[in-house]
Design a protein around this motif. Structure first.
Motif, PDB file in Angstrom:
ATOM      1  N   GLY A 182      -7.805  -2.035   0.987  1.00 49.41           N
ATOM      2  CA  GLY A 182      -7.685  -2.560   2.332  1.00 49.41           C
ATOM      3  C   GLY A 182      -6.681  -3.692   2.425  1.00 49.41           C
ATOM      4  O   GLY A 182      -6.055  -3.892   3.475  1.00 49.41           O
ATOM      5  N   VAL A 183      -6.500  -4.425   1.340  1.00 52.07           N
ATOM      6  CA  VAL A 183      -5.508  -5.502   1.289  1.00 52.07           C
ATOM      7  C   VAL A 183      -4.117  -4.931   1.028  1.00 52.07           C
ATOM      8  O   VAL A 183      -3.151  -5.251   1.719  1.00 52.07           O
ATOM      9  N   TRP A 184      -4.025  -4.047   0.030  1.00 47.66           N
ATOM     10  CA  TRP A 184      -2.711  -3.539  -0.375  1.00 47.66           C
ATOM     11  C   TRP A 184      -2.141  -2.545   0.629  1.00 47.66           C
ATOM     12  O   TRP A 184      -0.939  -2.262   0.598  1.00 47.66           O
ATOM     13  N   ASP A 185      -2.946  -2.017   1.528  1.00 48.01           N
ATOM     14  CA  ASP A 185      -2.434  -1.142   2.585  1.00 48.01           C
ATOM     15  C   ASP A 185      -1.461  -1.872   3.502  1.00 48.01           C
ATOM     16  O   ASP A 185      -0.573  -1.252   4.088  1.00 48.01           O
ATOM     17  N   VAL A 186      -1.647  -3.188   3.659  1.00 48.30           N
ATOM     18  CA  VAL A 186      -0.866  -3.909   4.661  1.00 48.30           C
ATOM     19  C   VAL A 186      -0.080  -5.088   4.094  1.00 48.30           C
ATOM     20  O   VAL A 186       0.763  -5.650   4.788  1.00 48.30           O
ATOM     21  N   LEU A 187      -0.337  -5.471   2.856  1.00 50.58           N
ATOM     22  CA  LEU A 187       0.372  -6.586   2.244  1.00 50.58           C
ATOM     23  C   LEU A 187       1.010  -6.153   0.937  1.00 50.58           C
ATOM     24  O   LEU A 187       0.396  -5.412   0.159  1.00 50.58           O
ATOM     25  N   SER A 188       2.210  -6.609   0.669  1.00 52.78           N
ATOM     26  CA  SER A 188       2.858  -6.338  -0.610  1.00 52.78           C
ATOM     27  C   SER A 188       2.289  -7.262  -1.679  1.00 52.78           C
ATOM     28  O   SER A 188       1.609  -8.259  -1.387  1.00 52.78           O
ATOM     29  N   ASN A 189       2.583  -6.940  -2.921  1.00 56.10           N
ATOM     30  CA  ASN A 189       2.156  -7.804  -4.029  1.00 56.10           C
ATOM     31  C   ASN A 189       2.678  -9.227  -3.837  1.00 56.10           C
ATOM     32  O   ASN A 189       1.939 -10.207  -4.015  1.00 56.10           O
ATOM     33  N   GLN A 190       3.961  -9.344  -3.478  1.00 59.01           N
ATOM     34  CA  GLN A 190       4.558 -10.667  -3.335  1.00 59.01           C
ATOM     35  C   GLN A 190       3.950 -11.436  -2.168  1.00 59.01           C
ATOM     36  O   GLN A 190       3.712 -12.641  -2.262  1.00 59.01           O
ATOM     37  N   GLU A 191       3.685 -10.747  -1.073  1.00 58.87           N
ATOM     38  CA  GLU A 191       3.049 -11.418   0.066  1.00 58.87           C
ATOM     39  C   GLU A 191       1.681 -11.948  -0.308  1.00 58.87           C
ATOM     40  O   GLU A 191       1.308 -13.067   0.071  1.00 58.87           O
ATOM     41  N   ALA A 192       0.916 -11.158  -1.055  1.00 56.13           N
ATOM     42  CA  ALA A 192      -0.415 -11.602  -1.475  1.00 56.13           C
ATOM     43  C   ALA A 192      -0.325 -12.822  -2.382  1.00 56.13           C
ATOM     44  O   ALA A 192      -1.093 -13.788  -2.232  1.00 56.13           O
ATOM     45  N   VAL A 193       0.599 -12.806  -3.324  1.00 49.39           N
ATOM     46  CA  VAL A 193       0.769 -13.946  -4.228  1.00 49.39           C
ATOM     47  C   VAL A 193       1.192 -15.186  -3.453  1.00 49.39           C
ATOM     48  O   VAL A 193       0.701 -16.297  -3.703  1.00 49.39           O
ATOM     49  N   ASP A 194       2.087 -15.028  -2.497  1.00 46.25           N
ATOM     50  CA  ASP A 194       2.537 -16.170  -1.697  1.00 46.25           C
ATOM     51  C   ASP A 194       1.391 -16.768  -0.889  1.00 46.25           C
ATOM     52  O   ASP A 194       1.278 -17.995  -0.765  1.00 46.25           O
ATOM     53  N   ILE A 195       0.539 -15.924  -0.337  1.00 47.17           N
ATOM     54  CA  ILE A 195      -0.591 -16.422   0.457  1.00 47.17           C
ATOM     55  C   ILE A 195      -1.564 -17.196  -0.419  1.00 47.17           C
ATOM     56  O   ILE A 195      -2.022 -18.289  -0.054  1.00 47.17           O
ATOM     57  N   VAL A 196      -1.879 -16.648  -1.588  1.00 45.71           N
ATOM     58  CA  VAL A 196      -2.820 -17.330  -2.480  1.00 45.71           C
ATOM     59  C   VAL A 196      -2.234 -18.631  -2.998  1.00 45.71           C
ATOM     60  O   VAL A 196      -2.904 -19.673  -3.030  1.00 45.71           O
ATOM     61  N   SER A 197      -0.969 -18.626  -3.391  1.00 45.48           N
ATOM     62  CA  SER A 197      -0.360 -19.829  -3.957  1.00 45.48           C
ATOM     63  C   SER A 197      -0.199 -20.934  -2.924  1.00 45.48           C
ATOM     64  O   SER A 197      -0.167 -22.115  -3.272  1.00 45.48           O
TER      65      SER A 197
END
Length: 432
Positions: free
Chosen positions: A281-296
């Motif tokens: 559900g997360v990876w359907d709409v966010l790229s790996n890099q976007e997810a890392v940027d949000i967490v960081s």
């Protein structure tokens, strides 16, 4: 487990060079496994909808498709070992997928403990031995589901992505399309680089499709969703499973769907900051890099998982306003072992649990899960030697499977259920 076996044991060992390696202090230590009925009171083990431990934060949110079929786990100090933490995300599908995911969440760590004890090497094992231990644990878990007295797993199942942090090493095992992504600091640019640590095991991975077809299973996509290859029975256009490996789904276990995990090893360096485990559900709409940027960029580590889930939900509404939002589950494991100093009333440093036998789950409803298009490692910079190591290891993870660019980087996003329909068996047709 039927008449299918994975070529070469179905596992891939990937090691990234770097500082660390086997810690001699682990020699001779044995895991102490609790009984299943004791799990709810084990310190350091959390599996609530919103919680944190001393090293990780987790959050899940129900989508618009019915019951939340995602489950999560963080177990700090698993087996009584302070420098060991086990994390997992499990995404169920099918009529009883939520129950399968919860069962795997609870029982799989115990099966891994048993496999390690059976090796008689304690925790001081090379990566090859850990690969065997994870394979034994996943096999035992699927056997447990097949023989379960009350849980119907014939047309229900679950993904599983698990990460074991043991000192300066990560050992990972994966089936299905939940994913683990590493956030590593880029020394040259000062930002964060996303490195995909696991492979999404979909039916269109060439080696997966070959195995399924050899076992008489069929792989094809429906006309109205040409970008979603599915697994079908040889004699019926069902169930249309959108993944090549899963726990449960025993209607397809004789036709190429297996529960043998892909295995990966990563040696940590000082630049590696955190690992994100998330359902599709997360990876359907966010790229790996976007997810890392949000967490960081999260101002609070304890809220980073929630921030990522909320960002995914916003993207669902923006990109696909007419689609039903999928369940999203995230675990953020911080590799320095530190969490925010502040405390709040929503989480505890010790065990956070819900007694599912006596307390109603606020997400209970009914529906199935969507599938996922692959989204491999996002890398925009490469400078230092460590970045080159990250790139090389990530390339090795997908080597042999991603033979062409069309497979490894589809532009579209799939928003469909993991199962199309349940099998319709007639009296004349056997199931295996």
């Amino acid at each position: 487990m039927g008449n299918c076996v994975a070529s070469g044991g179905g596992t891939t060992a990937v090691t990234a060079a770097g500082a660390g390696g086997e810690d001699g202090r682990r020699r001779g230590r044995r895991w102490k496994a609790p009984r299943e009925e004791q799990l709810g009171s084990v310190p350091g083990r959390i599996f609530s909808n919103d919680g944190r431990s001393r090293t990780a934060a987790m959050f899940t949110q129900q989508g618009r498709k019915g019951i939340n079929q995602d489950a999560m786990l963080v177990w700090d100090g698993i087996g009584g070992e302070e420098d060991v933490v086990l994390c997992g995300v499990f995404d169920g599908h099918g009529p009883h997928g939520h129950l399968v995911a919860r069962r795997v969440r609870d029982a799989l760590p115990l099966r891994l403990m048993s496999a390690v004890r059976a090796s008689k090497a304690g925790l001081d094992m090379p990566a090859a031995a850990w690969r065997k231990a994870f394979a034994r644990a996943y096999k035992a878990m699927d056997k447990d589901l097949r023989s379960h007295a009350t849980l119907d797993c014939f047309c229900s199942g679950s993904t599983a992505v698990t990460v074991l942090k043991l000192g300066s090493d990560l050992y990972m095992a994966n089936i299905g399309d939940s994913r683990a992504v590493l956030g590593s600091r880029d020394g040259a640019a000062g930002g964060m680089v996303a490195v995909q640590l696991t492979v999404d095991l979909k039916p269109d991975v060439p080696s997966e499709a070959e195995r399924i077809k050899k076992c008489r299973g069929r792989v094809f996509a429906l006309q109205d969703e040409p970008e979603v290859p599915r697994v079908w029975l040889p004699f019926d256009d069902a169930p249309g499973l959108a993944m090549a490996r899963a726990f449960g789904d025993f209607c397809l276990k004789d036709y190429g769907v297996i529960s043998v995990p892909e295995f990966f090893h990563w040696s940590l360096t000082e630049k590696d900051q955190f690992v994100i485990l998330a359902s599709d559900g997360v990876w359907d709409v966010l790229s790996n890099q976007e997810a890392v940027d949000i967490v960081s960029s999260s101002p609070s580590r304890s809220k980073a998982a929630k921030s990522l889930v909320e960002a995914a939900n916003r993207e669902w509404k923006t990109k696909y306003p007419t689609s039903k939002i999928d369940d999203c589950a995230v675990v953020c494991l911080y590799l320095d072992g530190k969490m925010d100093h502040e405390r709040d009333s929503t989480a505890s440093m010790d065990n956070i649990s819900i007694d599912e036998g006596s307390v109603a789950d606020p997400n209970d409803a009914q529906d199935q899960e969507p599938a996922l298009t692959r989204n491999f490692t996002v890398r925009t910079v490469a400078g230092s030697a460590h970045e080159k190591v990250l790139a090389g290891a990530a390339d090795a993870v997908v080597a042999g499977a991603a033979h062409d660019q069309n497979w490894s980087g589809l532009d579209g996003v799939t928003r469909v259920n993991s199962l199309v329909q349940l099998p319709r068996f007639s009296e004349e047709k056997a199931i295996g």
